[in-house]
Motif scaffolding. Structure first.
Motif, PDB file in Angstrom:
ATOM      1  N   LEU A 209       0.826  -1.207   0.000  1.00 56.40           N
ATOM      2  CA  LEU A 209       0.000   0.000   0.000  1.00 56.40           C
ATOM      3  C   LEU A 209       0.862   1.260   0.000  1.00 56.40           C
ATOM      4  N   ARG A 210       1.932   1.256   0.765  1.00 54.86           N
ATOM      5  CA  ARG A 210       2.807   2.433   0.820  1.00 54.86           C
ATOM      6  C   ARG A 210       3.492   2.662  -0.523  1.00 54.86           C
ATOM      7  N   GLU A 211       3.853   1.568  -1.198  1.00 52.67           N
ATOM      8  CA  GLU A 211       4.446   1.696  -2.527  1.00 52.67           C
ATOM      9  C   GLU A 211       3.428   2.285  -3.503  1.00 52.67           C
ATOM     10  N   MET A 212       2.167   1.863  -3.386  1.00 54.76           N
ATOM     11  CA  MET A 212       1.110   2.400  -4.249  1.00 54.76           C
ATOM     12  C   MET A 212       0.843   3.870  -3.936  1.00 54.76           C
ATOM     13  N   GLU A 213       0.947   4.217  -2.657  1.00 51.98           N
ATOM     14  CA  GLU A 213       0.766   5.619  -2.268  1.00 51.98           C
ATOM     15  C   GLU A 213       1.884   6.471  -2.845  1.00 51.98           C
ATOM     16  N   ASP A 214       3.114   5.957  -2.808  1.00 48.21           N
ATOM     17  CA  ASP A 214       4.257   6.690  -3.365  1.00 48.21           C
ATOM     18  C   ASP A 214       4.094   6.917  -4.862  1.00 48.21           C
ATOM     19  N   ARG A 215       3.389   6.012  -5.537  1.00 47.69           N
ATOM     20  CA  ARG A 215       3.165   6.118  -6.987  1.00 47.69           C
ATOM     21  C   ARG A 215       1.937   6.968  -7.312  1.00 47.69           C
ATOM     22  N   GLY A 216       1.243   7.452  -6.286  1.00 51.98           N
ATOM     23  CA  GLY A 216       0.102   8.326  -6.508  1.00 51.98           C
ATOM     24  C   GLY A 216      -1.191   7.605  -6.853  1.00 51.98           C
ATOM     25  N   LEU A 217      -1.239   6.305  -6.572  1.00 49.69           N
ATOM     26  CA  LEU A 217      -2.448   5.541  -6.894  1.00 49.69           C
ATOM     27  C   LEU A 217      -3.523   5.698  -5.827  1.00 49.69           C
ATOM     28  N   LEU A 218      -3.091   5.948  -4.598  1.00 47.19           N
ATOM     29  CA  LEU A 218      -4.046   6.027  -3.492  1.00 47.19           C
ATOM     30  C   LEU A 218      -3.484   6.866  -2.351  1.00 47.19           C
ATOM     31  N   ARG A 219      -4.358   7.140  -1.412  1.00 46.47           N
ATOM     32  CA  ARG A 219      -3.956   7.857  -0.200  1.00 46.47           C
ATOM     33  C   ARG A 219      -4.379   7.031   0.998  1.00 46.47           C
ATOM     34  N   LEU A 220      -3.501   6.899   1.977  1.00 44.33           N
ATOM     35  CA  LEU A 220      -3.771   6.081   3.158  1.00 44.33           C
ATOM     36  C   LEU A 220      -4.159   6.952   4.344  1.00 44.33           C
ATOM     37  N   ALA A 221      -5.143   6.491   5.098  1.00 41.26           N
ATOM     38  CA  ALA A 221      -5.527   7.115   6.358  1.00 41.26           C
ATOM     39  C   ALA A 221      -5.946   5.993   7.295  1.00 41.26           C
ATOM     40  N   ARG A 222      -6.114   6.315   8.540  1.00 41.29           N
ATOM     41  CA  ARG A 222      -6.449   5.290   9.522  1.00 41.29           C
ATOM     42  C   ARG A 222      -7.801   4.635   9.192  1.00 41.29           C
ATOM     43  N   GLY A 223      -7.781   3.345   8.881  1.00 42.63           N
ATOM     44  CA  GLY A 223      -9.002   2.595   8.613  1.00 42.63           C
ATOM     45  C   GLY A 223      -9.692   2.961   7.309  1.00 42.63           C
ATOM     46  N   ARG A 224      -8.988   3.679   6.428  1.00 43.36           N
ATOM     47  CA  ARG A 224      -9.614   4.143   5.191  1.00 43.36           C
ATOM     48  C   ARG A 224      -8.567   4.316   4.095  1.00 43.36           C
ATOM     49  N   ILE A 225      -8.919   3.886   2.888  1.00 44.45           N
ATOM     50  CA  ILE A 225      -8.030   4.005   1.737  1.00 44.45           C
ATOM     51  C   ILE A 225      -8.768   4.775   0.649  1.00 44.45           C
ATOM     52  N   THR A 226      -8.186   5.876   0.171  1.00 39.53           N
ATOM     53  CA  THR A 226      -8.788   6.674  -0.888  1.00 39.53           C
ATOM     54  C   THR A 226      -8.127   6.328  -2.214  1.00 39.53           C
ATOM     55  N   VAL A 227      -8.918   5.885  -3.173  1.00 44.10           N
ATOM     56  CA  VAL A 227      -8.398   5.540  -4.501  1.00 44.10           C
ATOM     57  C   VAL A 227      -8.303   6.813  -5.325  1.00 44.10           C
ATOM     58  N   LEU A 228      -7.072   7.194  -5.707  1.00 46.41           N
ATOM     59  CA  LEU A 228      -6.849   8.434  -6.447  1.00 46.41           C
ATOM     60  C   LEU A 228      -6.837   8.214  -7.963  1.00 46.41           C
ATOM     61  N   ASP A 229      -6.356   7.045  -8.381  1.00 47.51           N
ATOM     62  CA  ASP A 229      -6.242   6.772  -9.828  1.00 47.51           C
ATOM     63  C   ASP A 229      -6.679   5.331 -10.081  1.00 47.51           C
ATOM     64  N   ARG A 230      -7.993   5.162 -10.291  1.00 45.15           N
ATOM     65  CA  ARG A 230      -8.535   3.798 -10.434  1.00 45.15           C
ATOM     66  C   ARG A 230      -8.026   3.120 -11.706  1.00 45.15           C
ATOM     67  N   GLU A 231      -7.819   3.887 -12.756  1.00 44.25           N
ATOM     68  CA  GLU A 231      -7.368   3.287 -14.021  1.00 44.25           C
ATOM     69  C   GLU A 231      -5.972   2.686 -13.879  1.00 44.25           C
ATOM     70  N   ARG A 232      -5.063   3.426 -13.256  1.00 41.07           N
ATOM     71  CA  ARG A 232      -3.711   2.885 -13.048  1.00 41.07           C
ATOM     72  C   ARG A 232      -3.722   1.757 -12.034  1.00 41.07           C
ATOM     73  N   LEU A 233      -4.624   1.838 -11.044  1.00 42.25           N
ATOM     74  CA  LEU A 233      -4.756   0.751 -10.072  1.00 42.25           C
ATOM     75  C   LEU A 233      -5.231  -0.521 -10.768  1.00 42.25           C
ATOM     76  N   GLN A 234      -6.143  -0.345 -11.722  1.00 43.66           N
ATOM     77  CA  GLN A 234      -6.633  -1.500 -12.486  1.00 43.66           C
ATOM     78  C   GLN A 234      -5.476  -2.126 -13.288  1.00 43.66           C
ATOM     79  N   ASP A 235      -4.629  -1.287 -13.865  1.00 42.35           N
ATOM     80  CA  ASP A 235      -3.462  -1.806 -14.596  1.00 42.35           C
ATOM     81  C   ASP A 235      -2.555  -2.591 -13.645  1.00 42.35           C
ATOM     82  N   ALA A 236      -2.390  -2.083 -12.420  1.00 45.64           N
ATOM     83  CA  ALA A 236      -1.531  -2.750 -11.438  1.00 45.64           C
ATOM     84  C   ALA A 236      -2.115  -4.099 -11.017  1.00 45.64           C
ATOM     85  N   ALA A 237      -3.441  -4.245 -11.161  1.00 40.17           N
ATOM     86  CA  ALA A 237      -4.076  -5.506 -10.800  1.00 40.17           C
ATOM     87  C   ALA A 237      -3.832  -6.602 -11.837  1.00 40.17           C
ATOM     88  N   GLY A 238      -3.286  -6.222 -12.976  1.00 42.86           N
ATOM     89  CA  GLY A 238      -2.957  -7.220 -13.983  1.00 42.86           C
ATOM     90  C   GLY A 238      -4.152  -7.627 -14.807  1.00 42.86           C
TER      91      GLY A 238
END
Length: 238
Positions: A209-238
């Motif tokens: 998750l921290r690696e994904m946050e560093d790449r700008g795909l998401l933002r981390l908070a306590r008990g919550r994950i904000t998806v910033l770039d769903r298209e790139r996240l989908q690519d990362a899912a293979g």
């Protein structure tokens, strides 16, 4: 007009309102089912069902989320499903649905309606409309489990985490909360809960998750994950 009676009826049918399997029932049909499915509330962290206290009942989830999981001999928990509002779960042989050694835990403050075996047969399975929708729900749940099993064999941990995030963000109801002033979907899961869904350890999940946050795909908070770039996240899912 007896306002007390009207309020009681509204309270009973509230549990079933907007639940997909009851979407085209008339008021009388809704009231009949509601009378047979009393509401019950659970606080976050409470257990709704466990192998030590089995009961053949059907839960209709109105509010909150429920995690279904099983525990291995060495104490590890495997999450098999996270149930969202508007659907069903429970130990119900009539529906081909089994909890076996599973637990059901409220992830949030939760409201469910509870139906007995006899009432499921009387009110749900006897109605072709509802029975067909129940079959579809259980079919989707089985398909999801099969996909996760396939992912556990053929995908890397990072791909599984990304796949889980994409799936959960797509499952968010249209009225789910977004960050203040924003438009990005938020997923209310802890790292431990996400790790259980992705089939990995919490430590490995946090690293991914921290690696994904560093790449700008998401933002981390306590008990919550904000998806910033769903298209790139989908690519990362293979």
């Amino acid at each position: 007009m007896n306002h007390a009676t009207s309020d009681d009826e509204a309270e009973r049918t509230w549990c079933l309102a907007e639940v997909d399997i009851f979407c085209d029932l008339n008021e009388a049909e809704m009231e009949a089912i509601a009378a047979a499915a009393p509401m019950k509330t659970y606080h976050a962290g409470e257990i709704l069902y466990s192998p030590t206290q089995p009961s053949e009942v059907l839960f209709i989830l109105k509010k909150g989320r429920v995690r279904v999981f099983r525990v291995s001999a060495d104490g590890r928990a495997l999450t098999t499903a996270i149930i969202s509002p508007g659907t069903i779960f429970g130990e119900m042989v009539l529906l081909g649905q089994h909890m076996y050694d599973n637990y059901a835990e409220a992830l949030d403050d939760t409201v469910v309606c509870v139906m007995s075996r006899a009432d499921v047969h009387k009110f749900l399975l006897s109605d072709a409309r509802i029975a067909a929708r129940i079959t579809a729900i259980l079919g989707r749940r089985l398909s999801d489990l099969e996909q996760r099993l396939s992912d556990s064999v053929f995908k890397t941990v990072a791909q599984r985490v990304a796949t889980t995030l994409v799936t959960r963000s797509a499952a968010q109801p249209s009225g789910s909360p977004l960050r203040p002033g924003g438009r990005h979907p938020q997923i209310a899961l802890t790292h431990e809960q996400l790790a259980a869904l992705a089939g990995t350890s919490r430590e490995t999940c946090t690293k991914v998750l921290r690696e994904m946050e560093d790449r700008g795909l998401l933002r981390l908070a306590r008990g919550r994950i904000t998806v910033l770039d769903r298209e790139r996240l989908q690519d990362a899912a293979g």
